[in-house]
Design an enzyme around this catalytic site. Sequence first.
Site, PDB file in Angstrom:
ATOM      1  N   ALA A   1      -6.958  10.265   1.822  1.00 46.66           N
ATOM      2  CA  ALA A   1      -6.675  11.702   1.732  1.00 46.66           C
ATOM      3  C   ALA A   1      -6.766  12.192   0.293  1.00 46.66           C
ATOM      4  CB  ALA A   1      -5.291  11.995   2.309  1.00 46.66           C
ATOM      5  N   TYR A   2      -6.216  11.418  -0.620  1.00 45.33           N
ATOM      6  CA  TYR A   2      -6.196  11.798  -2.031  1.00 45.33           C
ATOM      7  C   TYR A   2      -7.607  11.804  -2.602  1.00 45.33           C
ATOM      8  CZ  TYR A   2      -4.668  11.709  -6.939  1.00 45.33           C
ATOM      9  OH  TYR A   2      -4.462  11.998  -8.273  1.00 45.33           O
TER      10      TYR A   2
END
Length: 255
Positions: A162-163
Site C-alpha cells: 500500500a505504501y
Amino acid sequence: MTTKQQAQARDEGAGRAAVVTGGSRGIGRAVSLKLAQDGLAVVVNYAGDTAAAEETVAAIRDSGGRAVGVRADVADERAVAALFDRAEEEFGGVDVVVNSAGRLALSPIADLDLDVLDAVHRTNIRGTFVVAQQAARRLRAGGSFVGFSTSVVGTRFPAYGAYAASKGAVEAMTLILARELRGRDITVNTVAPGPTATDMFLDGKTPEMIDQLAKTPPLERLGTPEDIANVVAFLTGPEGHWINGQILRANGGMV
C-alpha cells in the site's frame, strides 16, 4: 559546516520562505531546521501534534531563525490553501515547498484493511496532489517543490504494498509537474529515502529487523533525518537548481 559557511548560507536564503508539511517530526523536522539554518523563514505544518510543532518552531527561533507553526490536513484543500495564505501573510510569499507529510501502513496485500488503504492513499496521494496544486499556483520564480517517495518503490519489500503504491503515484507526478511549470524557473523533484531512523520507520520493528535493514545499503547503516534534510537543502538551493523532474534515491546505495 563552518561558521563562515553558515553565514553564507543564511545570506543566500535571506528573504526566502518555505512551507514544510509534516514539519514537526522526523524528516520534516530535520528539513525545517536545516532550511532555517540556511536562512529561510519556515512555516512548520503539522497534522495534530501541537507540542512537537511548537518545539520545532522554538528551536528555529532560538537559533535566530523565523518560523510559525500551522496546523492543516494536507488532504484538505481548504486547509492547505489557508496554510499557504498564512505563509504569504507572515513572510510575503513562498519560495520552497517540501511535502514530507506521509502515512505508513505495513501489511501483506491479502490482509490489508481497505479502510487503512484509503487512509494511506488519502495522505500520500491526495495530500501530495493538494500541496502540489498550491505550490504550482503560488511558488515564486526561482522556487522549488520537493515531494517524498520511498526507496521501497525499487526494493519492493513484502508488506509495503500500500505504501509503495502510494509513493509510486508521487513519483509519477514529479516530471509531469516539472513540465507543466515550464518557463517559470521552478524545479520539481522527489526524494526517495531508504531506511531512515525516524519514529515512523522504527515503530513496530524488532531490533533484529532494524539491524538487518541497517546492513542492507553498502554503507551499512540507517540513514538519519539530517542526511535527507541535506539532500532537500541542496535541491532547493542555488547549487541544485539545475536538477529538475528527478527522483533522487537517498538510500546509501540500495536499488
